[in-house]
Design a protein around this motif. Sequence first.
Motif, mmCIF file in Angstrom:
data_model
loop_
_atom_site.group_PDB
_atom_site.id
_atom_site.type_symbol
_atom_site.label_atom_id
_atom_site.label_comp_id
_atom_site.label_asym_id
_atom_site.label_seq_id
_atom_site.Cartn_x
_atom_site.Cartn_y
_atom_site.Cartn_z
ATOM 1 N N GLY A 157 -44.959 64.338 -44.318
ATOM 2 C CA GLY A 157 -45.601 65.606 -43.969
ATOM 3 C C GLY A 157 -46.630 66.060 -44.979
ATOM 4 N N ASP A 163 -44.784 64.439 -50.228
ATOM 5 C CA ASP A 163 -43.670 64.125 -51.121
ATOM 6 C C ASP A 163 -43.136 62.712 -50.931
ATOM 7 N N GLY A 164 -43.178 62.190 -49.711
ATOM 8 C CA GLY A 164 -42.614 60.876 -49.485
ATOM 9 C C GLY A 164 -42.413 60.602 -48.003
ATOM 10 N N ASP A 206 -39.747 60.215 -44.820
ATOM 11 C CA ASP A 206 -38.428 60.412 -44.204
ATOM 12 C C ASP A 206 -38.282 59.331 -43.141
HETATM 13 MG MG LIG Z 1 -41.870 65.334 -46.569
#
Ligand SMILES: [Mg+2]
Length: 369
Positions: free
Chosen positions: A11, A15-16, A18
């Motif tokens: 998103g 951050d990374g 999912d």
């Molecule tokens: Mg995220």
Amino acid sequence: MDELYIGLMSGTSNDGIDTCLVNLSEQKFEVLGTCYQAYPQEIKTQLDELINNQTSPLATLSALDHSLAVLNAVAVNKLLQSCNIHKNSVAAIGYHGQTIYHEPTADKANSIQIGNPNFLAAHTNITVVADFRRMDMAVAGQGAPLVPAFHQSLFQDTLKNRAILNIGGIANLTILPKDKTLPVTGFDTGPGNALLNEWNQRHQHSDYDKDGQWAAKGNCIETLLQELLTDEYFSKPPPKSTGREYFNLNRLEQNVQLNIYNAQDIQTTLTHFSVQSIALALVSHAPETQQVFVCGGGINNHFLMDLLIKQLASIEIDSTEQIGLHPDWVEATAFAWLAKQRLLEKPGNITSVTGATREVLLGAIYKCT
Ligand SMILES: [Mg+2]
Ligand SMILES: Nc1ncnc2c1ncn2[C@@H]1O[C@H](COP(=O)(O)OP(=O)(O)O)[C@@H](O)[C@H]1O
């Protein structure tokens, strides 16, 4: 018969990844495994630079397009291994990719996600569905939010008017009326965690304000909060969507003077800002809402959630876990579901949400062999 799909979501928080493996058969909805892969610091820095300053060379963009595909392929293969599932059992991967640009209102509206899907298909040997947003935009839609169709299929209730609130980098709402003859609506409300993360990174040197602890000890600057809430995005009627090219600190600092205030008080105020803009959206566009179920990383920010519960005192507020899906995995599962819709050649957009002129198939299919 099981119908296994993988969802991959990255998103606006940058951050990374999912990752989740889900059974989407008609008889049984079940999340079989999950995995979160944080981006290495180098990738985060490059993404922030690309998105916030928009001055990165094309070679950086191209390298990121590749590196993100590698990280996503690693995440999928790890997940399969941990669940002990063979790739041949998976019908498809719904691959959102990393948004680097989302501008739905301009004459040349576009939404760009990177992380080469060809590479992902080749290195997992699984069919990949990607580029979900641009067919909706091609028929005059916002290309966002796309999760409401999934929310409708899983969470709509005939007894209570529900809303699903996803607090990612940007926050978005899905409004699910109990009267199923009424249209489902949904839109981005504005900032979720994005500004909180940026301010926290600048002053606290950590990725995010853990549990909202820093903000909780500051004081809300009422004049600044009111100034922030005058942003014209909030008075625009839905359909609407936004991104980090709009809600970011650079742009915010062009409009309001921050350096005259205490840094911690600004974090407190920005947390109130996210909460107030969400509450305002609900009260203005879905005043009949009885229950709000929250998902996305923002649910872990205790200070933000406490403010939201106080602000919306007459509404029941809970986690999506109460209605069957852990808040960390709602978005990734939605893209697994959208991949299934695409393979079945069923539309994935809701025109009353995105404003598209018609329902369309979302996503392109990448198949290696
Ligand atoms: Mg995220
Ligand atoms: N314990 C926590 N305290 C405060 N914020 C948190 C916590 N855990 C996650 N978050 C927030 O959630 C964000 C990630 O949420 P996520 O749903 O992945 O957003 P996105 O969909 O935009 O990537 C983090 O960047 C952070 O701001």
